[in-house]
Design an enzyme around this catalytic site. Sequence first.
Site, PDB file in Angstrom:
ATOM      1  N   ALA A 253       1.552  -1.061  -0.228  1.00 15.75           N
ATOM      2  CA  ALA A 253       0.675  -0.063   0.070  1.00 15.75           C
ATOM      3  C   ALA A 253       0.783   1.317   0.208  1.00 15.75           C
ATOM      4  O   ALA A 253       0.805   2.328   1.102  1.00 15.75           O
ATOM      5  CB  ALA A 253      -1.081  -0.126   1.716  1.00 15.75           C
ATOM      6  N   LEU A 254       1.707   0.926  -0.986  1.00 17.28           N
ATOM      7  CA  LEU A 254       3.069   2.064  -1.029  1.00 17.28           C
ATOM      8  C   LEU A 254       2.435   3.897  -1.138  1.00 17.28           C
ATOM      9  O   LEU A 254       1.431   3.795  -1.567  1.00 17.28           O
ATOM     10  CB  LEU A 254       4.129   1.979  -1.810  1.00 17.28           C
TER      11      LEU A 254
ATOM     12  N   HIS B 292       6.988   5.946   1.812  1.00 16.13           N
ATOM     13  CA  HIS B 292       8.083   4.690   1.347  1.00 16.13           C
ATOM     14  C   HIS B 292       8.718   4.801   0.052  1.00 16.13           C
ATOM     15  O   HIS B 292       9.897   4.798  -0.119  1.00 16.13           O
ATOM     16  CB  HIS B 292       6.828   3.697   0.615  1.00 16.13           C
TER      17      HIS B 292
ATOM     18  N   ASP C 251       7.355   6.338  11.815  1.00 15.45           N
ATOM     19  CA  ASP C 251       7.262   5.327  12.999  1.00 15.45           C
ATOM     20  C   ASP C 251       8.525   5.268  13.493  1.00 15.45           C
ATOM     21  O   ASP C 251       9.708   4.665  14.088  1.00 15.45           O
ATOM     22  CB  ASP C 251       7.120   4.012  12.579  1.00 15.45           C
TER      23      ASP C 251
ATOM     24  N   GLY D  80      11.292   5.632   7.910  1.00 19.46           N
ATOM     25  CA  GLY D  80      10.701   6.441   7.912  1.00 19.46           C
ATOM     26  C   GLY D  80      10.404   6.330   9.213  1.00 19.46           C
ATOM     27  O   GLY D  80      10.319   6.212  10.711  1.00 19.46           O
ATOM     28  N   GLN D  81      11.022   7.775   9.266  1.00 13.82           N
ATOM     29  CA  GLN D  81      10.982   8.617  10.979  1.00 13.82           C
ATOM     30  C   GLN D  81       9.331   8.539  11.822  1.00 13.82           C
ATOM     31  O   GLN D  81       9.091   8.441  12.610  1.00 13.82           O
ATOM     32  CB  GLN D  81      11.248   9.830  11.172  1.00 13.82           C
TER      33      GLN D  81
ATOM     34  N   SER E 141       0.842   8.048   5.261  1.00  9.49           N
ATOM     35  CA  SER E 141       0.190   7.054   5.821  1.00  9.49           C
ATOM     36  C   SER E 141      -1.025   5.736   5.196  1.00  9.49           C
ATOM     37  O   SER E 141      -1.422   6.064   4.635  1.00  9.49           O
ATOM     38  CB  SER E 141      -0.264   6.304   7.396  1.00  9.49           C
TER      39      SER E 141
HETATM   40  O1  PAF Z   1       6.989  -0.253   8.865  1.00  7.15           O
HETATM   41  C1  PAF Z   1       6.560  -1.119   8.389  1.00  7.15           C
HETATM   42  O2  PAF Z   1       6.011  -0.397   7.325  1.00  7.15           O
HETATM   43  C2  PAF Z   1       6.238  -2.473   9.109  1.00  7.15           C
HETATM   44  O3  PAF Z   1       6.060  -2.117  10.747  1.00  7.15           O
HETATM   45  C3  PAF Z   1       7.569  -3.603   8.542  1.00  7.15           C
HETATM   46  C4  PAF Z   1       8.424  -2.039   8.630  1.00  7.15           C
HETATM   47  C5  PAF Z   1       8.253  -3.446   7.124  1.00  7.15           C
HETATM   48  C6  PAF Z   1       7.847  -4.704   9.459  1.00  7.15           C
HETATM   49  O4  PAF Z   1       6.277  -5.170   9.079  1.00  7.15           O
END
Ligand code: PAF
Length: 292
Positions: free
Chosen positions: A32-33, A37, A150, A147-148, A185
Amino acid sequence: MDIFRTIPDVRAASRTIRSDGKRLGFVPTMGALHDGHLSLVRAARTQCEAVAASIFVNPLQFGPNEDLEKYPRNFDRDCELLRNDSVDFIFAPSVEEMYPEGAVTHVTVEGLSDRLCGQSRPGHFRGVTTVVAKLFHIVEPDIAFFGQKDAAQLAIIRRMVRDLNFAVEIVACPIVREPDGLAMSSRNAYLSSKDRKAALALYRSLMEVQKLFQQGERNADVLMIAGRKAFMEGESARLDYLKIVHPDSLDSLTDVKETALAAVAGFVGTTRLIDNVLLRGEEVAVHSKATV
Ligand code: PAF
């Protein structure tokens, strides 16, 4: 661009790339980019001669009442986007490939995994660190890009890499925001236009914290109270937490002396969103500005 489904295929590709003397950059995703991403992919491209991405919706990091089933999936579109950004290969395994029958081994970063989202989502970070550890072993990248947004995930993965001596460098990339400040997101796809407006509560609360911080306020309680109040100004968003913590240990702070992380999580309807801003001395954190 190759699309691999099995661990031996990915290992072979990764080892060929690295034996040719190329650095392999890796962007793990759940698909789901969005532009966030893709900014990681582009950062990887600038630092590495080859780039790999994974697309795997990891069941282990979803709680029993969370959105695993309805998590947005659009594999063909994701592949197209990654192809356009010249990714060398994608690893898109099945659940069985990643977690064969009888898999019982997990990786837990004790303490840190129970903080911030770990408190509201028990077991979530254990699921993240387990899958990321496995992905690192499978892909064997030189550098991995996260990504920052998370921020807790980032701190926990950094600690895991340090504690378990993974031979991978972790690079954090700035939050990518919509023009009105909403952090990008995959879960934004769930939001109706009304929810979309309500979701700005997160950014509004962080901007309030940042404003007071820039005006010289250093007391974490004062900053948090003001941020929570700003969050509540909207009607439909529900606050999960707004905390000010150390960006590496995730320990709560009473005074902001050096760099601090102001992190917020909230619900808009059933959609859970997170955001954060780094408070750095006198200077404004670069990633808190809208980068679109
Ligand atoms: O941040 C995410 O999309 C996920 O937590 C990750 C790092 C791909 C692990 O499933």
